[in-house]
Design a protein around this motif. Structure first.
Motif, PDB file in Angstrom:
ATOM      1  N   GLY A  13       0.818  -1.209   0.000  1.00  0.00           N
ATOM      2  CA  GLY A  13       0.000   0.000   0.000  1.00  0.00           C
ATOM      3  C   GLY A  13       0.852   1.258   0.000  1.00  0.00           C
ATOM      4  N   GLY A  14       1.913   1.246   0.809  1.00  0.00           N
ATOM      5  CA  GLY A  14       2.798   2.409   0.857  1.00  0.00           C
ATOM      6  C   GLY A  14       3.498   2.658  -0.466  1.00  0.00           C
ATOM      7  N   LEU A  15       3.961   1.580  -1.120  1.00  0.00           N
ATOM      8  CA  LEU A  15       4.599   1.725  -2.426  1.00  0.00           C
ATOM      9  C   LEU A  15       3.612   2.216  -3.480  1.00  0.00           C
ATOM     10  N   SER A  16       2.364   1.782  -3.375  1.00  0.00           N
ATOM     11  CA  SER A  16       1.328   2.228  -4.314  1.00  0.00           C
ATOM     12  C   SER A  16       1.072   3.726  -4.165  1.00  0.00           C
ATOM     13  N   VAL A  17       0.998   4.191  -2.919  1.00  0.00           N
ATOM     14  CA  VAL A  17       0.808   5.620  -2.663  1.00  0.00           C
ATOM     15  C   VAL A  17       2.010   6.411  -3.179  1.00  0.00           C
ATOM     16  N   ALA A  24       9.116   2.017 -11.200  1.00  0.00           N
ATOM     17  CA  ALA A  24       9.939   1.237 -10.268  1.00  0.00           C
ATOM     18  C   ALA A  24       9.155   0.921  -8.993  1.00  0.00           C
ATOM     19  N   THR A  25       8.503   1.922  -8.408  1.00  0.00           N
ATOM     20  CA  THR A  25       7.761   1.702  -7.161  1.00  0.00           C
ATOM     21  C   THR A  25       6.486   0.902  -7.403  1.00  0.00           C
ATOM     22  N   GLY A  26       5.797   1.173  -8.518  1.00  0.00           N
ATOM     23  CA  GLY A  26       4.570   0.440  -8.821  1.00  0.00           C
ATOM     24  C   GLY A  26       4.816  -1.029  -9.080  1.00  0.00           C
ATOM     25  N   GLN A  27       5.865  -1.344  -9.825  1.00  0.00           N
ATOM     26  CA  GLN A  27       6.176  -2.739 -10.100  1.00  0.00           C
ATOM     27  C   GLN A  27       6.658  -3.454  -8.839  1.00  0.00           C
ATOM     28  N   ALA A  28       7.340  -2.734  -7.957  1.00  0.00           N
ATOM     29  CA  ALA A  28       7.746  -3.330  -6.681  1.00  0.00           C
ATOM     30  C   ALA A  28       6.516  -3.713  -5.857  1.00  0.00           C
ATOM     31  N   ALA A  29       5.472  -2.886  -5.930  1.00  0.00           N
ATOM     32  CA  ALA A  29       4.233  -3.187  -5.190  1.00  0.00           C
ATOM     33  C   ALA A  29       3.503  -4.380  -5.791  1.00  0.00           C
ATOM     34  N   THR A  30       3.445  -4.467  -7.128  1.00  0.00           N
ATOM     35  CA  THR A  30       2.725  -5.572  -7.757  1.00  0.00           C
ATOM     36  C   THR A  30       3.488  -6.887  -7.668  1.00  0.00           C
ATOM     37  N   ALA A  31       4.770  -6.831  -7.342  1.00  0.00           N
ATOM     38  CA  ALA A  31       5.551  -8.059  -7.222  1.00  0.00           C
ATOM     39  C   ALA A  31       5.004  -8.962  -6.116  1.00  0.00           C
ATOM     40  N   PRO A  86      -5.557  -3.449  -7.247  1.00  0.00           N
ATOM     41  CA  PRO A  86      -5.492  -2.535  -6.104  1.00  0.00           C
ATOM     42  C   PRO A  86      -4.313  -1.582  -6.175  1.00  0.00           C
ATOM     43  N   VAL A  87      -3.163  -2.084  -6.633  1.00  0.00           N
ATOM     44  CA  VAL A  87      -1.972  -1.220  -6.736  1.00  0.00           C
ATOM     45  C   VAL A  87      -2.229  -0.081  -7.717  1.00  0.00           C
TER      46      VAL A  87
END
Length: 280
Positions: A63-67, A164-171, A177-178
């Protein structure tokens, strides 16, 4: 490779999107345009995220990475709209599309060994961008080349950070949701900035059809790149998407009739050859 193929689909969507940006952003306040585009895309995603999103897979870090991805994304969008509102497409598109070179620099900064050939590709990209910039016709845009380049660099940095941050969240989290959290965050920040600004609060009525189309294209492309975080070599999706500049420049030449010198085409070819090599 699936990730690269999806990135190329995103590139086509963003190429058409950026031509629309060029049409509506000239002489217009950026925030009213952005809020319509972002909120339309967020509303389109809402039912999909609620029905098909696996929210149980999301944790606090995801959630934090998505934000964070959304916060960076709004900066990238502002830079993109400002750049296309000022400079010609042939100047702006190669700079924005050069964002994959940042991943090479960040890899080196994090301690990874970057092969010499990748550094050479980075230099090739920078040389191509410089050639296009130097030969750009000042009269083809609505402002100085320096300002256009500055906003385009902000967009490039922003898109690199967003992916970079979005793909880290979806990993580890679920894609829908991301993507939804990221775009909702960007929408809220944009709305807040719009309320604080003294600029017009609504775009011209003539711009609305473009903005709805832009929302569909941008949401689709954004979602494709972030959802690729679950694939092998996910970074290839972002690299493939960076080729959007080729589509943007060709469409600008065909539709907007923006002039292009032969040497500028050479610069564009050099730029995207270097970007393509980074994807190998």
């Amino acid at each position: 490779m699936l990730a690269l193929s999806l990135g190329l689909c995103a590139a086509l969507a963003w190429g058409i999107h950026d031509i629309c940006v060029r049409q509506v952003a000239q002489g217009s306040a950026v925030l009213p345009l952005l809020i319509v585009m972002l909120m339309t895309g967020t509303l389109l995603l809402l039912p999909l995220a609620l029905v098909f999103g696996d929210w149980h897979e999301m944790n606090a870090i995801d959630g934090g990475l998505s934000v964070l991805s959304g916060l960076i994304y709004i900066c990238a969008c502002i830079g993109l709209y400002k750049a296309f509102g000022i400079g010609p497409v042939a100047l702006v598109a190669p700079i924005v599309g050069a964002y994959p070179i940042l991943s090479v620099g960040w890899a080196a900064a994090s301690g990874q060994i970057v092969p010499v050939d990748q550094w050479i590709a980075v230099v090739v990209v920078l040389c191509g961008v410089a050639l296009v910039s130097i030969l750009s016709d000042e009269q083809a845009g609505n402002g100085s080349r320096v300002s256009a380049v500055g906003w385009a660099v902000l967009a490039a940095v922003g898109f690199a950070g967003t992916f970079a941050t979005g793909q880290a969240a979806t990993a580890s989290g679920d894609e829908l949701p991301v993507i939804f959290i990221s775009r909702l965050t960007a929408s809220v920040v944009c709305l807040t900035l719009l309320m604080l600004a003294r600029s017009p609060k609504r775009p011209d009525r003539s711009a609305w059809p473009y903005l709805v189309l832009m929302a569909l294209l941008d949401t689709t492309a954004h979602g494709i790149v972030l959802a690729s975080g679950t694939l092998q070599r996910a970074e290839f999706a972002a690299v493939g998407a960076s080729i959007f500049g080729v589509a943007t420049i060709i469409l600008a030449r065909l539709i907007l009739r923006e002039p292009m010198r032969t040497a500028q085409w050479v610069g564009v070819a050099i730029t995207f050859s270097g970007i393509g090599y980074l994807a190998l």
